[in-house]
Design a protein around this motif. Structure first.
Motif, short mmCIF file in Angstrom:
data_model
loop_
_atom_site.label_atom_id
_atom_site.label_comp_id
_atom_site.label_asym_id
_atom_site.label_seq_id
_atom_site.Cartn_x
_atom_site.Cartn_y
_atom_site.Cartn_z
N ASP A 1 -52.03 -15.74 31.87
CA ASP A 1 -51.36 -14.20 32.58
C ASP A 1 -50.61 -15.39 32.99
OD1 ASP A 1 -49.77 -11.92 34.23
OD2 ASP A 1 -52.14 -11.06 34.02
N PRO A 2 -49.26 -15.10 32.87
CA PRO A 2 -47.66 -15.09 33.47
C PRO A 2 -47.70 -14.99 34.64
CG PRO A 2 -47.53 -14.29 30.67
CD PRO A 2 -48.91 -13.66 31.26
N GLU A 3 -48.25 -13.75 34.90
CA GLU A 3 -48.60 -13.51 36.40
C GLU A 3 -49.13 -14.32 37.39
OE1 GLU A 3 -48.31 -9.36 36.74
OE2 GLU A 3 -46.94 -8.54 35.93
N THR A 4 -50.16 -14.12 37.09
CA THR A 4 -51.60 -15.05 37.66
C THR A 4 -51.55 -16.52 37.25
OG1 THR A 4 -53.37 -14.86 35.83
CG2 THR A 4 -52.53 -12.55 37.80
N GLY A 5 -51.20 -16.98 36.70
CA GLY A 5 -51.36 -18.25 36.52
C GLY A 5 -52.58 -18.78 35.46
N LYS A 6 -53.40 -17.95 35.69
CA LYS A 6 -55.04 -17.85 34.96
C LYS A 6 -55.32 -16.84 34.03
CE LYS A 6 -56.03 -19.11 39.44
NZ LYS A 6 -56.94 -18.73 40.84
N GLN B 1 -46.14 -25.87 25.09
CA GLN B 1 -45.64 -24.36 26.54
C GLN B 1 -46.90 -24.32 27.83
OE1 GLN B 1 -45.41 -20.69 24.36
NE2 GLN B 1 -43.91 -20.42 25.58
N ALA B 2 -47.93 -24.98 26.99
CA ALA B 2 -49.50 -24.88 27.87
C ALA B 2 -49.32 -26.23 29.09
CB ALA B 2 -50.64 -24.76 27.62
N ALA B 3 -49.17 -27.21 28.28
CA ALA B 3 -48.92 -28.71 28.51
C ALA B 3 -47.35 -29.39 28.85
CB ALA B 3 -49.15 -29.78 27.84
N GLY B 4 -46.49 -28.65 28.27
CA GLY B 4 -45.07 -28.66 29.10
C GLY B 4 -44.20 -29.90 28.02
N ASP B 5 -42.88 -29.94 27.61
CA ASP B 5 -42.86 -30.77 26.83
C ASP B 5 -43.06 -32.18 26.84
OD1 ASP B 5 -41.23 -31.65 24.89
OD2 ASP B 5 -39.04 -31.14 25.54
#
Length: 360
Positions: free
Chosen positions: A161-166, A54-58
């Motif tokens: 955080d999904p909203e901030t991306g940080k 999820q963090a790095a992509g598939d």
């Protein structure tokens, strides 16, 4: 060396921790699980690997950690200096073939080389008696935390955080306050910069092990690889320079490192990778690592190697460091997932999970 401001208000230094801490979390995420250490209701190997994806992509067929890397081959030239402490034939005078891998942390095989300051070296020594020694090392002198439980807390604190991306600064501050053992790593992270070459880096084993001598006596040790080259310079302003630099250097001459083994004194911690041993401990020059060739990771000899650091020959044994068993358990799980993907996706770039090596 610990800046109290970073614990209470993670602004500039806190942001730097978030960047590097997240990279280490991905690079060494396999440390966080081993059966019985973490509640199966909260974390399983599959769920952990899902988090990394999820963090790095598939990226099917690539390793979940240290996805961007390159194979290397060469040999280790033992000099006999360590034979008084270990019966492993690798330390006798003579050559042992080596297959290895350089990489950067993270599960994204297309990440910029300058995205993190950590580099890794993973090695497999193939001994003449048929045994192997595998080790994963990183260019940081200490690990952030000492236990799988603390590592899970680190991963939670660094989750975006999904909203901030940080990561949430309040969660980072709470993690720092609860884990003062991170101070040494954080002090290193404040000044660490991405290097321009794999060849000029020092690589630390981080975990303690035991050498076993001919009488069966155990000697607590740590090891590191110290490069002969020191001309790295500043990192270029492009995304993919490390493999090109390695290719150019090896076309001119082999790259060399000294294997330095430090012997612990009684009372030195063997179960805590966040703590270094005093500088006055005895250190043995055990020989020289010589790397001669590099090959792409999708077709080179490191492709299917699981650099599990608990794969050891007679004469070397694991210590009581709790991170070692955790690394082994999840490396195996991650490797199994990768090979299943390879079977389903013909032609996918395939690499075995090397972990931290870490992080190797």
């Amino acid at each position: 060396m610990h800046d109290p401001d970073t614990s209470s208000r993670p602004s500039g230094n806190g942001a730097r921790w978030a960047l590097i801490g997240t990279a280490v979390a991905v690079a060494a995420g396999a440390y966080a699980y081993v059966g019985g250490w973490l509640s199966p209701q909260r974390l399983t190997p599959d769920r952990l690997v899902d988090d990394f994806q999820q963090a790095a992509g598939d990226h099917p067929g690539f390793r979940r950690n240290h996805a961007k890397g390159v194979c290397v081959t060469g040999y280790f030239e033992g000099n006999g200096n360590a034979t008084a402490f270990s019966t492993a034939p690798v330390f006798a005078a003579g050559r042992t073939p080596v297959v290895g891998r350089f990489a950067i942390p993270g599960g994204n095989p297309y990440a910029p080389d300058s995205s993190v300051p950590i580099r890794s070296m993973a090695l497999r020594f193939s001994l003449a008696n048929g045994q192997q020694w595998r080790t994963g090392m990183n260019s940081m002198p200490v690990f952030p935390v000492a236990t799988p439980q603390a590592f899970q807390a680190q991963m939670d604190a660094n989750r975006k955080d999904p909203e901030t991306g940080k990561p949430d600064p309040a969660k980072l501050a709470a993690f720092f306050a609860a884990h003062p053992e991170t101070a040494a790593f954080r002090a290193w992270a404040k000044t660490a910069r991405p290097s321009a070459s794999f060849v000029t880096e020092r690589y630390y084993g981080l975990n303690a092990f035991h050498f076993i001598d001919a009488d069966g006596a155990r000697h607590a040790v740590r090891w590191r690889m110290v490069p002969e080259a020191s001309d790295a310079g500043a990192a270029p302003a492009n995304d993919n320079y490390l493999i090109g630099d390695l290719h150019r250097r090896l076309a001119q001459a082999p790259a060399r490192w000294r294997l330095l083994v430090t012997l612990a004194d009684p009372g030195d911690p063997t179960d805590d990778a966040t703590r270094t041993w005093p500088a006055n401990r005895r250190t043995i020059d055990a020989g020289v690592l010589v790397l001669e060739h590099e090959q792409p990771q999708d077709s080179g000899p490191c492709r299917d190697v699981n650099f599990d650091p608990t794969v050891l020959p007679a004469g070397i044994a694991i210590s009581d460091d709790p991170l070692l068993a955790a690394r082994s358990a999840v490396y195996a799980d991650s490797h199994l997932r990768r090979t299943r993907e390879e079977a389903r996706v013909p032609g996918a770039a395939s690499t075995a999970d090397a972990g931290m090596e870490s992080a190797r």
